[in-house]
Motif scaffolding. Structure first.
Motif, PDB file in Angstrom:
ATOM      1  N   VAL A 172       0.928  -1.065  -0.383  1.00  0.00           N
ATOM      2  CA  VAL A 172      -0.151  -0.304  -0.202  1.00  0.00           C
ATOM      3  C   VAL A 172       1.395   0.901   0.457  1.00  0.00           C
ATOM      4  N   ARG A 173       0.858   1.931  -0.918  1.00  0.00           N
ATOM      5  CA  ARG A 173       1.651   2.938  -0.954  1.00  0.00           C
ATOM      6  C   ARG A 173       0.465   3.988   0.674  1.00  0.00           C
ATOM      7  N   ALA A 174       2.407   4.363   1.479  1.00  0.00           N
ATOM      8  CA  ALA A 174       2.052   4.974   2.664  1.00  0.00           C
ATOM      9  C   ALA A 174       1.846   6.926   2.570  1.00  0.00           C
ATOM     10  N   LEU A 175       1.749   7.466   1.458  1.00  0.00           N
ATOM     11  CA  LEU A 175       1.078   8.159   0.887  1.00  0.00           C
ATOM     12  C   LEU A 175      -0.697   8.341   0.164  1.00  0.00           C
ATOM     13  N   GLY A 176      -1.175   9.654   1.044  1.00  0.00           N
ATOM     14  CA  GLY A 176      -2.751   8.361   0.514  1.00  0.00           C
ATOM     15  C   GLY A 176      -2.629   9.893  -0.778  1.00  0.00           C
ATOM     16  N   ARG A 177      -3.701   9.638  -1.407  1.00  0.00           N
ATOM     17  CA  ARG A 177      -4.776  10.804  -2.028  1.00  0.00           C
ATOM     18  C   ARG A 177      -5.039  12.395  -1.689  1.00  0.00           C
ATOM     19  N   ASP A 178      -5.166  11.792  -0.375  1.00  0.00           N
ATOM     20  CA  ASP A 178      -5.328  13.358   0.318  1.00  0.00           C
ATOM     21  C   ASP A 178      -4.706  13.466   1.027  1.00  0.00           C
ATOM     22  N   GLY A 179      -3.143  13.029   0.862  1.00  0.00           N
ATOM     23  CA  GLY A 179      -1.764  13.831   1.040  1.00  0.00           C
ATOM     24  C   GLY A 179      -1.596  13.429   2.946  1.00  0.00           C
ATOM     25  N   GLU A 180      -2.626  11.694   3.364  1.00  0.00           N
ATOM     26  CA  GLU A 180      -2.614  11.504   4.095  1.00  0.00           C
ATOM     27  C   GLU A 180      -1.556  10.867   4.990  1.00  0.00           C
ATOM     28  N   ARG A 181      -1.378  10.176   5.458  1.00  0.00           N
ATOM     29  CA  ARG A 181       0.442   9.435   5.297  1.00  0.00           C
ATOM     30  C   ARG A 181       0.108   8.411   6.459  1.00  0.00           C
ATOM     31  N   LEU A 182      -0.355   6.910   5.891  1.00  0.00           N
ATOM     32  CA  LEU A 182      -0.389   5.672   6.358  1.00  0.00           C
ATOM     33  C   LEU A 182       0.784   4.950   7.740  1.00  0.00           C
ATOM     34  N   ASN A 183       0.080   5.939   8.783  1.00  0.00           N
ATOM     35  CA  ASN A 183       0.693   5.331  10.225  1.00  0.00           C
ATOM     36  C   ASN A 183      -0.213   4.395  10.920  1.00  0.00           C
ATOM     37  N   PRO A 184      -0.395   3.238  10.668  1.00  0.00           N
ATOM     38  CA  PRO A 184      -1.345   2.301  11.366  1.00  0.00           C
ATOM     39  C   PRO A 184      -1.125   1.880  13.062  1.00  0.00           C
TER      40      PRO A 184
END
Length: 334
Positions: A172-184
């Motif tokens: 999964v790309r860490a950078l979201g389309r809304d600019g938010e980063r994936l950090n579970p």
């Protein structure tokens, strides 16, 4: 009408060992079951009592740059031999398309990221025990990825069937389309497990995602790098891992009294098992056939739970048995 009621002690055991309100992605997970009727109150306990397979959802790493991502994608596609799938049925095949994807993700991160150490992608493995239909694992993984990341984070995945356990590598790309980063967080991981289990059940595969304590398991699973080092040592191909050395030292100087956390662990397991026994006996006295069946299943489940033993206690017992064998051997040679 059923006489079932969730045992109060066991209800606590079914709760995830984290605060679910801390989950970052809870709203996305909830979409999986939206519009579907709720399952019977005793359905989950039935699955636990029958020991249906537990899903595995594991974050295996993060890629830090384009080259790292490229190597990871080469690995999960077996150097281009396997097809990568993305949202909406997108399919990427061959080294050239995989290389282009890695470059695209890296380039977007270079433009938008503000920190040099920001990961490019998150690597996740979705797995089930041997014997589960790989096609259903594949379809459940697709539903899982779409529900969690489809409208926010680009992703690709590949199914591996060259192992006893059918599993999917999801990147999964860490950078979201809304600019938010994936950090579970830990709460997200539990929700991810429950989501994957629900997706499998929707496809006719029995699956659960219960906390370890609900199954009588008190030891954490061994981390993959540690397990591989230990297995190499056991085959005589490497040195003893430092973690194992430390655990053996702790076991060798076993304290006269159990540590406070071990006492609490035993008390919790005793409460869980007592609650299940009481409920099993009550259900067996019910007038409903389904309740009596569940009561018998619960009784068998409790009777066959593993003994409560920590890693320190298991190693201490093994050291004691080994010492006993050595002493008996010396006695025979005298």
């Amino acid at each position: 009408m059923t006489d079932f009621r969730v045992p109060s002690g066991f209800e606590e055991a079914l709760r995830p060992p984290v605060r679910m309100r801390r989950a970052r992605l809870a709203h996305a997970v909830l979409r999986v079951t939206r519009g579907k009727g709720s399952e019977p109150a005793n359905a989950r306990l039935q699955r636990v009592a029958r020991r249906v397979p537990e899903v595995m959802v594991k974050i295996t790493g993060r890629t830090r740059d384009g080259g790292h991502l490229q190597r990871h994608l080469d690995y999960i596609t077996r150097n281009g031999k396997l097809v990568l799938e993305g949202p909406d049925g997108e399919r990427l095949s061959g080294p050239a398309e995989v290389r282009a994807l890695a470059e695209d993700w890296r380039a977007e991160l270079d433009v938008l990221a503000s920190r040099k150490d920001t990961p490019v992608s998150l690597s996740i493995v979705l797995s089930m025990p041997a014997g589960v239909d790989p096609g259903r694992v594949h379809d459940a993984s697709r539903a899982f990825a779409d529900a969690l990341f489809g409208d926010r984070h680009p992703y690709v995945f590949a199914l591996h069937t060259d192992d006893r356990h059918p599993h999917v590598h999801l990147t999964v790309r860490a950078l979201g389309r809304d600019g938010e980063r994936l950090n579970p967080r830990k709460a997200d991981l539990q929700l991810w497990r429950e989501t994957f289990a629900a997706a499998l059940r929707d496809r006719g595969v029995e699956a659960e995602a219960t906390p370890r304590r609900a199954r009588g398991v008190v030891r954490k699973s061994e981390r993959t790098p540690v397990r591989k080092l230990r297995e190499r040592f056991e085959r005589g191909e490497g040195a003893m891992p430092e973690t194992l050395k430390g655990a053996l030292k702790d076991a060798a100087r076993s304290p006269a009294e159990a540590a406070p956390w071990e006492v609490r662990l035993r008390q919790r397991q005793a409460q869980i098992r007592k609650a299940l026994v009481v409920e099993a006996l009550r259900l067996q006295a019910s007038k409903t056939d389904a309740d009596r069946t569940l009561g018998r299943d619960l009784e068998v489940f409790v009777r066959t739970l593993p003994p409560v033993a920590t890693r320190r206690e298991i190693l201490a017992r093994a050291l004691g048995e080994d010492q006993g064998r050595k002493e008996r051997g010396r006695a025979r040679t005298r």
